[in-house]
Design an enzyme around this catalytic site. Structure first.
Site, PDB file in Angstrom:
ATOM      1  N   GLU A  93     126.414 -42.710  37.295  1.00 16.75           N
ATOM      2  CA  GLU A  93     125.877 -43.035  38.624  1.00 16.75           C
ATOM      3  C   GLU A  93     125.355 -44.473  38.732  1.00 16.75           C
ATOM      4  O   GLU A  93     125.481 -45.095  39.784  1.00 16.75           O
ATOM      5  CB  GLU A  93     124.745 -42.060  38.997  1.00 16.75           C
ATOM      6  CG  GLU A  93     123.709 -41.862  37.911  1.00 16.75           C
ATOM      7  CD  GLU A  93     122.284 -41.653  38.445  1.00 16.75           C
ATOM      8  OE1 GLU A  93     121.416 -41.299  37.644  1.00 16.75           O
ATOM      9  OE2 GLU A  93     122.052 -41.865  39.653  1.00 16.75           O
ATOM     10  N   THR A 108     130.178 -39.617  31.814  1.00 18.79           N
ATOM     11  CA  THR A 108     128.820 -39.267  31.379  1.00 18.79           C
ATOM     12  C   THR A 108     128.814 -37.895  30.716  1.00 18.79           C
ATOM     13  O   THR A 108     129.463 -36.962  31.211  1.00 18.79           O
ATOM     14  CB  THR A 108     127.761 -39.263  32.506  1.00 18.79           C
ATOM     15  OG1 THR A 108     126.583 -38.600  32.035  1.00 18.79           O
ATOM     16  CG2 THR A 108     128.209 -38.545  33.766  1.00 18.79           C
ATOM     17  N   ASP A 159     126.398 -36.122  30.855  1.00 16.45           N
ATOM     18  CA  ASP A 159     125.520 -35.305  31.709  1.00 16.45           C
ATOM     19  C   ASP A 159     126.284 -34.522  32.784  1.00 16.45           C
ATOM     20  O   ASP A 159     125.739 -33.572  33.358  1.00 16.45           O
ATOM     21  CB  ASP A 159     124.468 -36.180  32.400  1.00 16.45           C
ATOM     22  CG  ASP A 159     123.639 -36.991  31.412  1.00 16.45           C
ATOM     23  OD1 ASP A 159     123.538 -36.565  30.252  1.00 16.45           O
ATOM     24  OD2 ASP A 159     123.106 -38.036  31.817  1.00 16.45           O
ATOM     25  N   ARG A 167     112.596 -16.204  13.461  1.00 14.08           N
ATOM     26  CA  ARG A 167     111.938 -17.281  14.206  1.00 14.08           C
ATOM     27  C   ARG A 167     112.504 -17.425  15.619  1.00 14.08           C
ATOM     28  O   ARG A 167     113.633 -17.019  15.888  1.00 14.08           O
ATOM     29  CB  ARG A 167     112.172 -18.620  13.501  1.00 14.08           C
ATOM     30  CG  ARG A 167     111.287 -18.822  12.311  1.00 14.08           C
ATOM     31  CD  ARG A 167     111.701 -20.086  11.571  1.00 14.08           C
ATOM     32  NE  ARG A 167     110.757 -20.370  10.499  1.00 14.08           N
ATOM     33  CZ  ARG A 167     111.023 -21.170   9.482  1.00 14.08           C
ATOM     34  NH1 ARG A 167     112.200 -21.736   9.346  1.00 14.08           N
ATOM     35  NH2 ARG A 167     110.095 -21.387   8.564  1.00 14.08           N
ATOM     36  N   MET A 207     120.319 -33.011  25.863  1.00 10.58           N
ATOM     37  CA  MET A 207     120.262 -34.087  26.866  1.00 10.58           C
ATOM     38  C   MET A 207     120.747 -33.594  28.219  1.00 10.58           C
ATOM     39  O   MET A 207     121.039 -32.411  28.394  1.00 10.58           O
ATOM     40  CB  MET A 207     121.085 -35.275  26.389  1.00 10.58           C
ATOM     41  CG  MET A 207     120.411 -36.102  25.331  1.00 10.58           C
ATOM     42  SD  MET A 207     121.427 -37.548  24.937  1.00 10.58           S
ATOM     43  CE  MET A 207     120.269 -38.534  24.008  1.00 10.58           C
ATOM     44  N   GLY A 208     120.879 -34.521  29.147  1.00 13.03           N
ATOM     45  CA  GLY A 208     121.408 -34.171  30.479  1.00 13.03           C
ATOM     46  C   GLY A 208     120.652 -34.805  31.618  1.00 13.03           C
ATOM     47  O   GLY A 208     120.982 -34.620  32.773  1.00 13.03           O
ATOM     48  N   GLU A 217     116.348 -31.636  28.518  1.00 11.43           N
ATOM     49  CA  GLU A 217     115.272 -32.641  28.427  1.00 11.43           C
ATOM     50  C   GLU A 217     114.578 -32.895  29.764  1.00 11.43           C
ATOM     51  O   GLU A 217     113.430 -33.318  29.810  1.00 11.43           O
ATOM     52  CB  GLU A 217     115.832 -33.958  27.878  1.00 11.43           C
ATOM     53  CG  GLU A 217     116.903 -34.572  28.800  1.00 11.43           C
ATOM     54  CD  GLU A 217     117.452 -35.896  28.304  1.00 11.43           C
ATOM     55  OE1 GLU A 217     117.032 -36.386  27.250  1.00 11.43           O
ATOM     56  OE2 GLU A 217     118.326 -36.447  29.013  1.00 11.43           O
ATOM     57  N   HIS A 259     120.971 -38.113  20.261  1.00 13.89           N
ATOM     58  CA  HIS A 259     122.200 -38.900  20.456  1.00 13.89           C
ATOM     59  C   HIS A 259     123.403 -38.387  19.679  1.00 13.89           C
ATOM     60  O   HIS A 259     124.511 -38.875  19.880  1.00 13.89           O
ATOM     61  CB  HIS A 259     121.919 -40.360  20.113  1.00 13.89           C
ATOM     62  CG  HIS A 259     120.976 -40.987  21.087  1.00 13.89           C
ATOM     63  ND1 HIS A 259     119.611 -40.807  21.001  1.00 13.89           N
ATOM     64  CD2 HIS A 259     121.196 -41.740  22.188  1.00 13.89           C
ATOM     65  CE1 HIS A 259     119.032 -41.448  22.007  1.00 13.89           C
ATOM     66  NE2 HIS A 259     119.958 -42.018  22.744  1.00 13.89           N
ATOM     67  N   GLN A 298     124.739 -35.833  20.320  1.00 10.62           N
ATOM     68  CA  GLN A 298     125.578 -35.261  21.390  1.00 10.62           C
ATOM     69  C   GLN A 298     126.543 -36.287  21.985  1.00 10.62           C
ATOM     70  O   GLN A 298     127.496 -35.950  22.662  1.00 10.62           O
ATOM     71  CB  GLN A 298     124.696 -34.719  22.533  1.00 10.62           C
ATOM     72  CG  GLN A 298     123.879 -33.519  22.140  1.00 10.62           C
ATOM     73  CD  GLN A 298     122.690 -33.311  23.076  1.00 10.62           C
ATOM     74  OE1 GLN A 298     122.768 -32.532  23.997  1.00 10.62           O
ATOM     75  NE2 GLN A 298     121.600 -33.993  22.827  1.00 10.62           N
TER      76      GLN A 298
END
Ligand code: F6P
Length: 347
Positions: free
Chosen positions: A102, A125, A127, A162, A169-170, A222, A277, A279
């Site tokens: 963007e 991207t 994202d 656990r 990310m995103g 995130e 990062h 990713q």
């Protein structure tokens, strides 16, 4: 024609595949191609490199970008947009392929609108938050990496009884969290678009443990705001550093904050993994290589047809083009019906 290619914003798997495809097609038509180094900064500093058969050889599977990238915004530099535009009026460049998200494409759209710059765009991207296209390249790779991590966390979570919180990310769109969470069988997925509270998350986890499971996987984007029943909510920003030239704060840290809340409220031992990062790095998936290649060819075709102000896009299975203005008008966030695909598997 002398055609420039630049990559801007965060790097993304598949950038080199676009560069290769656009360059190959342009060279085969007798044009010259130059790489603009480090995004828009390369046009401010005249930092260019020749792109010929040798430069683009062997780069299809390579992550990152051979021309470099930056988050430079020429509209935030004194006289910057004019300096960039002079490359076109001065006959130095006849066309530019801008590969970005963007921010980078927002600059491209403005340069086209306000300076008549001969620019075409390619949607990049991890994202996947760009409008006008069904998918950006890089997203599939990021989702695959996050899914593999979730798979791996399952076995260690189960062995230790656990809760594992995985932060992905995103930015302000939850696409990576949603897709990797669905693919990885997450027990709760938290995304910026859905105001699920910390209390609701803990209830889902307790229900799951009451039902006999001794471990859980929580995927959190995130950009998810830590939200409470009281109505209070807060975005967890990463390092206390200033916003970038596009006004973005560095996100990161919500996983830790959420993990602490879960452990305190439920008593379940909790660990947090922040994928970061990883990713974005490394080789693109086959799907991203194909998509990036199709986008690169389309960008070269748009230049050939002098259809500037357009962006290559994916609609269904077809590569089409849309206006840069349409693509950058608003962020493409996760619609509620997509979240409904994940919810039946919560708790
Ligand atoms: O836009 C891609 C992205 O990886 C976001 O998901 C993330 O918030 C941001 O970039 C990280 O930026 P940087 O590389 O500057 O840390």
């Amino acid at each position: 024609m002398r055609i420039g290619i630049l990559t801007g914003g965060g790097d993304c798997p598949g950038l080199n595949a676009v560069i290769r495809a656009a360059t190959r097609r342009a060279l085969s038509r007798g044009h010259e191609v130059v790489g603009i180094r480090e995004g828009w900064r390369g046009l401010l500093d005249d930092n260019l490199m020749q792109l010929g058969p040798r430069e683009i050889s062997g780069i299809l599977p390579r992550g990152g970008t051979i021309v470099g990238t930056s988050r430079t915004n020429p509209f935030k530099v004194d006289g910057g947009a004019e300096r960039v535009a002079r490359h076109f009026t001065g006959g130095f460049l006849d066309a530019l392929v801008a590969i970005g998200g963007e921010d980078t494409l927002g600059v491209a759209a403005r340069l086209y609108r306000e300076h008549d710059a001969p620019v075409v765009g390619v949607p990049k991207t991890i994202d996947n938050d760009l409008s006008g296209t069904d998918y950006t390249f890089g997203f599939d790779t990021a989702v695959s990496i996050a899914t593999e991590a979730i798979d791996r966390l399952h076995t260690t979570a189960e062995s230790h009884n656990r809760v594992m919180v995985v932060e992905v990310m995103g930015r302000h769109a939850g696409w990576i969290a949603l897709h990797s969470g669905i693919a990885g069988g997450a027990d709760v997925i938290l995304i910026p678009e859905q105001k699920v509270t910390v209390e609701e998350t803990c209830t889902l986890l307790r229900k799951r443990h009451d039902g006999g499971k001794s471990f859980s996987i929580v995927v959190v984007s995130e950009g998810y705001e830590l939200t409470y029943e009281s109505g209070e909510s807060r975005l967890v920003a990463g390092e206390a550093r200033a916003t970038d030239q596009f006004g973005h704060v560095a996100l990161g840290g919500v996983g830790d904050a959420l993990g602490r809340e879960i452990e305190q409220r439920t008593g379940f031992e909790t660990r947090v993994t922040v994928l970061g990062h990883v990713q974005r790095g490394g080789t693109p998936t086959a799907r991203d290589r194909v998509l990036a290649t199709r986008y690169g060819l389309k960008a070269a075709d748009l230049v050939e047809e002098r259809r500037f102000g357009r962006m290559a896009a994916l609609h269904g299975d077809d590569i089409v083009d849309v206006s840069l203005d349409e693509a950058t008008a608003e962020l493409k966030t996760v619609p509620p019906e997509w979240y409904e695909v994940a919810k039946p598997f919560f708790g």
